[in-house]
Design an enzyme around this catalytic site. Structure first.
Site, PDB file in Angstrom:
ATOM      1  CD  GLU A 148      -3.098  -1.004   2.167  1.00  0.00           C
ATOM      2  OE1 GLU A 148      -3.066  -0.021   2.945  1.00  0.00           O
ATOM      3  OE2 GLU A 148      -4.002  -1.858   2.183  1.00  0.00           O
ATOM      4  CD  GLU A 207      -4.179  -6.366   4.496  1.00  0.00           C
ATOM      5  OE1 GLU A 207      -5.189  -5.618   4.586  1.00  0.00           O
ATOM      6  OE2 GLU A 207      -3.042  -6.037   4.877  1.00  0.00           O
TER       7      GLU A 207
END
Length: 479
Positions: free
Chosen positions: A160, A264
């Site tokens: 990220e 995730e």
């Protein structure tokens, strides 16, 4: 007589190596593939960072605590997991016990090379400052620590880093880190280990991120991502394929040229989680576009995503989420999702061009930062005094901690089951344990696959005993 002993010793060494080692996984086109069986590998996994990033330090990590790894590997084996992701690692800690335990359980590891410590990651606001030899030396130490474990599936070069707050140049620096990682692996590791990126599900720039990292730059081979992870929480509660936007993701990645998976997933806005997205993720539509996923996360932390609860008295409670996920896993058609498809393994990447980028302000040039001379030297020579791990033998072992089900009943007989024939863990194959409140949990004697594993473990134990005897005898022989 001496050559005979040598021959037996060599054969036994080879057998023991195969007994305790899963097959390394490689990338072919848009699929992960078992390097030996050539079957497609689908990630059925969980994110593993007990205590979260605040519990991490540079001398210990989740893969340096043998007792915890033994407990968790046995519980994950029972759940049906075949892969874990670990976010923060201490490269100089000893990981041999934990890596060997997960390997013996048939569970692979996807490892982040970054950490929250100083000089541990790229700064998304000034990547040109954090991209330096100090940072990369730590990255390469992580590679050294885990390169010899066959169940090291892959490395994440970033998580990220590209989002709404990052500066325009960040994607190019991600590719620079990937290049350096892959160059280091090519020079210092005896097999290829895939390197990729884990992206936030920011829909405005998601496909630009994927396109930027997956395209092929002319006359340059190593900065491209080998795979693409996506942290996605769009399916909440009893949602659907269309309501969650999974249909859009499937369509977006249908023509991807690299493996894509959820690094995730598992929205917790509705609790307990029922994980109905599992059937969609591993269903016929999505499995052609994605290679599975990792549920966030293993232990219950302040953010409320845990599958298990670690109690203060060193006991463990399996939360309702654990049971719900286990039920969803048990319904998967593994033969369908593990079948290799030539049309997927033969996919080739598209060439990089500005036309791949559609969002204003997203980097659309592909001038990757040059490898500075001191970084090139570091890649050539490697970090000094790096800790390099090695696989150890593991035996089937009962879990010593008390484990409760979600109703508070004690579960008896949970055991780490060593897979003795190069098997990867699969849902329903290696269950153990019974509680008085749940009689539906299968025991090892209830399935032929468990009987086979028990037989293999017994055979391995016998062979290892013989191996030990020969080693003892070999010690008295002058070679």
């Amino acid at each position: 007589m001496i050559p005979s002993y040598r021959g037996i010793l060599t054969a036994l060494c080879a057998f023991v190596t195969t007994v305790w080692a899963v097959h390394p996984v490689v990338v072919q086109g848009k699929d992960f593939i078992d390097s030996v069986t050539k079957q497609r590998f689908q990630i059925i996994g969980v994110d593993y960072q007990p205590g979260g990033s605040s519990a991490f330090n540079d001398s210990s990590d989740p893969l340096s605590d043998k007792a915890s790894c033994l407990r968790d590997a046995a519980l994950m084996q029972r759940l049906g997991v075949n892969t874990i992701r670990v976010y923060n690692l201490a490269p100089d800690a000893n990981h041999d016990d934990c890596a060997s335990i997960f390997n013996a359980a048939g569970i692979y590891m996807i490892l982040d090379v970054n950490s929250p410590l100083p000089n541990g990651s790229l700064d998304r606001t000034a990547p040109w400052e954090s991209y330096n030899p100090t940072y990369l030396e730590r990255v390469f130490r992580v590679v050294e620590a885990f390169k010899n474990y066959p169940n090291t599936l892959a490395f994440f070069a970033g998580n990220e880093v590209i989002n709404e707050d990052s500066v325009e140049q960040v994607p190019a620096y991600i590719r620079a880190v990937q290049r350096d990682l892959k160059d280091y692996i090519a020079k210092h590791v005896s097999r290829s280990i895939p390197v990729g990126y884990s992206a936030a599900d920011v829909r405005d720039i998601l496909m630009d991120t994927a396109n930027y990292l997956s395209c092929q730059i002319q006359n340059e081979t190593s900065s491209r991502s080998d795979f693409f992870g996506l942290n996605s929480y769009s399916w909440c509660g009893d949602s659907s394929y269309t309501t969650s936007g999974y249909d859009v993701l499937t369509e977006s990645f249908a023509n991807a040229s690299l493996p894509v998976f959820f690094s995730e997933y598992g929205c917790n806005k509705v609790q307990p989680r029922i994980f109905t997205e599992v059937q969609a993720l591993y269903g016929q539509d999505m499995t052609q576009a994605l290679s599975g996923g990792l549920v966030y996360e293993w232990t219950q932390e302040a953010n409320g995503y845990g599958l298990i609860q670690l109690n203060d008295n060193n006991t463990v409670t399996l939360r309702v989420d654990y049971g719900n996920l286990q039920k969803q896993y048990s319904q998967l058609d593994l033969s369908q999702i593990e079948s290799a498809n030539a049309t997927q393994t033969s996919v080739t990447p598209v060439k990089c061009s500005a036309s791949l980028i559609t969002t204003s302000g997203f980097l659309n040039t592909f001038d990757i930062p040059s490898q500075l001379p001191n970084i090139t030297t570091l890649i050539d020579n490697g970090p000094s005094n790096a800790n390099t791990g090695k696989l150890d033998s593991v035996s089937s072992t009962p879990v010593s901690q008390t484990v409760y089900d979600s109703n508070g009943e004690t579960i008896q007989g949970i055991t780490l089951n060593v897979l003795a024939d190069d098997k990867t863990n699969s849902p329903g194959d290696n269950t153990s344990g019974n509680s008085s409140s749940s009689t539906s949990t299968a025991t090892p004697s209830a399935s032929s696959s468990s009987k086979k594993s028990a037989a293999n473990t017994q055979a391995s134990s016998t062979l290892l005993t013989a191996f030990g005897a020969i080693l003892a005898l070999a010690g008295s022989i002058v070679w």
